[in-house]
Design a protein around this motif. Structure first.
Motif, PDB file in Angstrom:
ATOM      1  N   VAL A 253       0.985  -1.107  -0.017  1.00 34.86           N
ATOM      2  CA  VAL A 253       0.207  -0.008  -0.033  1.00 34.86           C
ATOM      3  C   VAL A 253       0.834   1.252  -0.081  1.00 34.86           C
ATOM      4  O   VAL A 253       0.727   2.126  -0.834  1.00 34.86           O
ATOM      5  CB  VAL A 253      -0.903   0.120   1.170  1.00 34.86           C
ATOM      6  CG1 VAL A 253      -1.911   1.425   1.170  1.00 34.86           C
ATOM      7  CG2 VAL A 253      -1.748  -1.296   0.947  1.00 34.86           C
ATOM      8  N   ASP A 254       1.936   1.177   0.708  1.00 41.07           N
ATOM      9  CA  ASP A 254       2.841   2.327   0.958  1.00 41.07           C
ATOM     10  C   ASP A 254       3.549   2.748  -0.668  1.00 41.07           C
ATOM     11  O   ASP A 254       3.609   3.958  -0.942  1.00 41.07           O
ATOM     12  CB  ASP A 254       3.945   1.917   1.697  1.00 41.07           C
ATOM     13  CG  ASP A 254       3.645   2.268   3.344  1.00 41.07           C
ATOM     14  OD1 ASP A 254       2.731   2.841   3.492  1.00 41.07           O
ATOM     15  OD2 ASP A 254       4.248   1.768   4.083  1.00 41.07           O
ATOM     16  N   VAL A 255       4.056   1.570  -1.279  1.00 40.08           N
ATOM     17  CA  VAL A 255       4.285   1.699  -2.490  1.00 40.08           C
ATOM     18  C   VAL A 255       3.357   2.302  -3.555  1.00 40.08           C
ATOM     19  O   VAL A 255       3.582   3.381  -4.190  1.00 40.08           O
ATOM     20  CB  VAL A 255       4.953   0.311  -3.125  1.00 40.08           C
ATOM     21  CG1 VAL A 255       5.317   0.624  -4.479  1.00 40.08           C
ATOM     22  CG2 VAL A 255       6.190  -0.125  -2.415  1.00 40.08           C
ATOM     23  N   ALA A 256       2.109   1.688  -3.418  1.00 40.65           N
ATOM     24  CA  ALA A 256       1.095   2.367  -4.259  1.00 40.65           C
ATOM     25  C   ALA A 256       0.567   3.809  -3.951  1.00 40.65           C
ATOM     26  O   ALA A 256       0.663   4.633  -4.793  1.00 40.65           O
ATOM     27  CB  ALA A 256      -0.183   1.640  -4.064  1.00 40.65           C
ATOM     28  N   GLU A 257       0.652   4.210  -2.838  1.00 39.68           N
ATOM     29  CA  GLU A 257       0.527   5.608  -2.453  1.00 39.68           C
ATOM     30  C   GLU A 257       1.775   6.568  -3.048  1.00 39.68           C
ATOM     31  O   GLU A 257       1.485   7.481  -3.385  1.00 39.68           O
ATOM     32  CB  GLU A 257       0.535   5.792  -0.915  1.00 39.68           C
ATOM     33  CG  GLU A 257      -0.965   5.205  -0.317  1.00 39.68           C
ATOM     34  CD  GLU A 257      -2.097   6.374  -0.600  1.00 39.68           C
ATOM     35  OE1 GLU A 257      -1.691   7.285  -1.347  1.00 39.68           O
ATOM     36  OE2 GLU A 257      -3.205   5.999  -0.310  1.00 39.68           O
ATOM     37  N   ASN A 258       3.097   6.113  -2.760  1.00 43.74           N
ATOM     38  CA  ASN A 258       4.227   6.792  -3.229  1.00 43.74           C
ATOM     39  C   ASN A 258       3.984   6.822  -4.784  1.00 43.74           C
ATOM     40  O   ASN A 258       4.325   7.814  -5.352  1.00 43.74           O
ATOM     41  CB  ASN A 258       5.393   5.966  -2.738  1.00 43.74           C
ATOM     42  CG  ASN A 258       5.491   6.128  -1.638  1.00 43.74           C
ATOM     43  OD1 ASN A 258       5.221   7.043  -0.805  1.00 43.74           O
ATOM     44  ND2 ASN A 258       6.428   5.146  -1.090  1.00 43.74           N
ATOM     45  N   ILE A 259       3.437   5.888  -5.302  1.00 42.22           N
ATOM     46  CA  ILE A 259       3.395   5.876  -6.909  1.00 42.22           C
ATOM     47  C   ILE A 259       2.380   7.039  -7.403  1.00 42.22           C
ATOM     48  O   ILE A 259       2.836   7.871  -8.076  1.00 42.22           O
ATOM     49  CB  ILE A 259       3.070   4.591  -7.521  1.00 42.22           C
ATOM     50  CG1 ILE A 259       4.312   3.665  -7.590  1.00 42.22           C
ATOM     51  CG2 ILE A 259       2.657   4.750  -8.879  1.00 42.22           C
ATOM     52  CD1 ILE A 259       4.216   2.112  -7.766  1.00 42.22           C
ATOM     53  N   ARG A 260       1.325   6.885  -6.679  1.00 41.29           N
ATOM     54  CA  ARG A 260       0.126   7.898  -6.794  1.00 41.29           C
ATOM     55  C   ARG A 260       0.529   9.140  -6.678  1.00 41.29           C
ATOM     56  O   ARG A 260       0.340  10.022  -7.260  1.00 41.29           O
ATOM     57  CB  ARG A 260      -1.102   7.597  -6.096  1.00 41.29           C
ATOM     58  CG  ARG A 260      -2.269   8.414  -6.238  1.00 41.29           C
ATOM     59  CD  ARG A 260      -3.160   8.426  -5.104  1.00 41.29           C
ATOM     60  NE  ARG A 260      -2.529   9.101  -3.921  1.00 41.29           N
ATOM     61  CZ  ARG A 260      -2.386  10.437  -3.679  1.00 41.29           C
ATOM     62  NH1 ARG A 260      -2.886  11.303  -4.664  1.00 41.29           N
ATOM     63  NH2 ARG A 260      -1.783  10.877  -2.937  1.00 41.29           N
ATOM     64  N   TYR A 261       1.291   9.519  -5.554  1.00 43.89           N
ATOM     65  CA  TYR A 261       1.545  10.865  -5.121  1.00 43.89           C
ATOM     66  C   TYR A 261       2.555  11.311  -6.121  1.00 43.89           C
ATOM     67  O   TYR A 261       2.697  12.534  -6.434  1.00 43.89           O
ATOM     68  CB  TYR A 261       2.323  10.873  -3.915  1.00 43.89           C
ATOM     69  CG  TYR A 261       3.059  12.031  -3.295  1.00 43.89           C
ATOM     70  CD1 TYR A 261       2.308  12.991  -2.980  1.00 43.89           C
ATOM     71  CD2 TYR A 261       4.551  12.161  -3.492  1.00 43.89           C
ATOM     72  CE1 TYR A 261       3.111  14.374  -2.810  1.00 43.89           C
ATOM     73  CE2 TYR A 261       5.141  13.412  -3.158  1.00 43.89           C
ATOM     74  CZ  TYR A 261       4.223  14.476  -2.650  1.00 43.89           C
ATOM     75  OH  TYR A 261       4.687  15.690  -2.305  1.00 43.89           O
ATOM     76  N   GLU A 262       3.600  10.567  -6.639  1.00 43.24           N
ATOM     77  CA  GLU A 262       4.667  11.128  -7.507  1.00 43.24           C
ATOM     78  C   GLU A 262       4.225  11.241  -8.883  1.00 43.24           C
ATOM     79  O   GLU A 262       4.447  12.370  -9.620  1.00 43.24           O
ATOM     80  CB  GLU A 262       5.895  10.051  -7.560  1.00 43.24           C
ATOM     81  CG  GLU A 262       6.935   9.974  -6.426  1.00 43.24           C
ATOM     82  CD  GLU A 262       8.018   9.186  -6.718  1.00 43.24           C
ATOM     83  OE1 GLU A 262       8.556   9.447  -7.828  1.00 43.24           O
ATOM     84  OE2 GLU A 262       8.755   8.554  -6.020  1.00 43.24           O
ATOM     85  N   VAL A 263       3.373  10.485  -9.527  1.00 47.67           N
ATOM     86  CA  VAL A 263       2.523  10.799 -10.535  1.00 47.67           C
ATOM     87  C   VAL A 263       1.849  12.299 -10.555  1.00 47.67           C
ATOM     88  O   VAL A 263       1.910  13.049 -11.492  1.00 47.67           O
ATOM     89  CB  VAL A 263       1.487   9.909 -10.942  1.00 47.67           C
ATOM     90  CG1 VAL A 263       0.659  10.191 -12.290  1.00 47.67           C
ATOM     91  CG2 VAL A 263       2.321   8.406 -11.155  1.00 47.67           C
ATOM     92  N   GLU A 264       0.971  12.441  -9.457  1.00 47.53           N
ATOM     93  CA  GLU A 264       0.347  13.752  -9.255  1.00 47.53           C
ATOM     94  C   GLU A 264       1.377  14.839  -9.157  1.00 47.53           C
ATOM     95  O   GLU A 264       1.125  15.879  -9.683  1.00 47.53           O
ATOM     96  CB  GLU A 264      -0.407  13.732  -7.934  1.00 47.53           C
ATOM     97  CG  GLU A 264      -1.434  14.892  -7.811  1.00 47.53           C
ATOM     98  CD  GLU A 264      -2.396  14.759  -6.455  1.00 47.53           C
ATOM     99  OE1 GLU A 264      -3.321  15.295  -6.400  1.00 47.53           O
ATOM    100  OE2 GLU A 264      -1.915  14.041  -5.730  1.00 47.53           O
ATOM    101  N   LYS A 265       2.475  14.563  -8.626  1.00 50.04           N
ATOM    102  CA  LYS A 265       3.721  15.414  -8.487  1.00 50.04           C
ATOM    103  C   LYS A 265       4.094  15.980  -9.819  1.00 50.04           C
ATOM    104  O   LYS A 265       4.740  17.157  -9.836  1.00 50.04           O
ATOM    105  CB  LYS A 265       4.539  15.063  -7.578  1.00 50.04           C
ATOM    106  CG  LYS A 265       5.329  16.199  -6.890  1.00 50.04           C
ATOM    107  CD  LYS A 265       6.425  15.442  -5.701  1.00 50.04           C
ATOM    108  CE  LYS A 265       7.665  16.645  -5.487  1.00 50.04           C
ATOM    109  NZ  LYS A 265       8.555  16.087  -4.609  1.00 50.04           N
TER     110      LYS A 265
END
Length: 427
Positions: free
Chosen positions: A357-369
């Motif tokens: 879940v942490d990896v998924a959240e980091n991916i989502r955040y970096e794409v948004e960023k």
């Protein structure tokens, strides 16, 4: 079985290693930057027994790797013969026997020290030089014996044949290259002639005879040593070309295989490779009892983005997202793959639920960023991620399809709840 083992032992003793181990220099400089054309040009230098600097460096390392065990055996056998001839000292010259044995002990001790060096030294660049020194010392030891015997009686010429043996040993049996055999042989020959003219002073006819045979032995030895090294160098070049051709074929096969398993646009694994890998991973997870997590990543409203900005911009968008995903392929068994047009898969074996879940959240955040501009009413490019966690207790009766369906359901829920979010479901 015995014959096969015996053959393996003989090959190891003779230095018949696999080709892969031979074409590298002592400081581990690879041959990858050498072309076949460079090697082919070296055939013109064969007559001079020397290659260009780069090829010669590889040849020296190759020569020692192939010949080192033969050199060791030759040195040990030569020292053995040097000791055995002490019996001749006892039978022919008992009055100076102890002095002759001291000379032999000195020569053999140097030979044994060099033999030990060939085993303990990591860099063996000086092996041939030290063998050359042992040959010279061995020849000078025999010359000293001749002088010592001549001091007591006129039978010194008996040991003259020992000099011929030393020269023969240098050019043929020692397995060293011609230059290293030539120097000690010529020095011993010159030393004998000088000693005979100034101190031993044998009969003129004997001196002429001895000198003729020494020079003739050197001449034949030079020819034999030249031919041995010439054909060894020729074999080296031929083997080198075969090796380079094999490496080229392996490289092309590797590239071809990579093309079959890699998505051409994003340079991550393709769907076919993902499915094959996941099947193997699930079997391994069941066998070794560990969990597997799968992230299904979908670009939100990608059709609208593609229609508005064009396929080129859409391709750039997918490549940017793939680049982020590859950052989280931190372990050798993690996998990132393109599953469909705008869908990606991340497989995380041996990953806990929280880690996935942490990896998924980091991916989502970096794409948004990335802040990639989208068409209205959408603000920027985002991703929705469905996380499926296959617990190690449930792997036995579940398939790849079950894991994918669960991840797809999680992704569907993420989209339904508003997109740009992560949803996790257990399989």
């Amino acid at each position: 079985m015995f014959l096969r083992k015996s053959k393996e032992c003989i090959n190891e003793f003779l230095g018949n290693k696999g080709t892969e181990d031979l074409f590298f220099t002592e400081d581990n400089v690879s041959i990858k930057n050498i072309s076949e054309e460079e090697v082919k040009r070296e055939f013109r230098n064969l007559s001079f027994l020397y290659f260009s600097k780069k090829i010669e460096k590889i040849f020296k390392a190759y020569f020692l790797r192939v010949k080192i065990n033969q050199i060791r055996f030759a040195l040990a056998f030569g020292m053995f013969l040097y000791v055995i001839f002490a019996v001749l000292d006892y039978l022919l010259f008992p009055q100076v026997m102890h002095d002759l044995w001291i000379i032999r002990a000195f020569v053999v001790s140097i030979g044994m020290a060099v033999l030990v060096y060939t085993f303990v030294s990591k860099g063996k660049a000086l092996v041939e030089f030290f063998i050359s020194v042992v040959i010279f010392v061995g020849g000078m030891g025999i010359l000293l014996m001749i002088i010592l015997i001549d001091f007591y009686e006129e039978k010194a010429h008996i040991y003259y044949a020992g000099l011929l043996l030393v020269i023969f040993f240098a050019y043929t049996f020692s397995s060293i290259r011609l230059l290293y055999a030539l120097l000690p042989s010529v020095l011993v020959t010159v030393a004998y002639l000088v000693a005979d003219l100034t101190y031993i002073k044998t009969d003129k006819f004997i001196l002429i005879n001895n000198g003729f045979f020494l020079v003739s032995t050197n001449a034949m030895g030079i020819f034999a040593g030249y031919m041995l090294e010439y054909f060894f160098r020729k074999n080296f070049l031929q083997s080198f070309l075969i090796f380079l051709d094999k490496k080229k074929t392996e490289y092309l096969n590797k590239k071809l295989y990579e093309m079959t398993i890699t998505d051409e646009l994003t340079k991550v694994a393709n769907r076919r490779f993902f499915q094959e890998t996941l099947e193997k991973e699930l079997k391994r997870a069941y066998r070794e009892n560990y969990p597997v997590s799968l992230l299904m990543v979908d670009v939100d409203h990608f059709k609208e983005y593609n229609d508005s900005f064009g396929h080129t911009a859409g391709d750039r968008c997918l490549c940017s997202i793939a680049k982020i995903l590859k950052k989280y392929r931190k372990r050798s068994y993690d996998l990132v793959a393109r599953y469909g047009g705008d869908e990606f898969i991340v497989v995380l074996p041996k990953a806990s639920e929280d880690y996935a879940v942490d990896v998924a959240e980091n991916i989502r955040y970096e794409v948004e960023k990335l802040d990639m501009k989208h068409v209205k009413p959408f603000d920027k490019v985002t991703v929705s991620i469905g996380v499926a966690v296959l617990n190690n207790k449930n792997t036995k009766n579940l398939s790849v399809k079950d894991l994918l369906n669960t991840a797809d359901k999680a992704l569907y829920r993420a989209k339904k709840e508003g997109r740009n979010r992560v949803v996790r479901l257990d399989v």
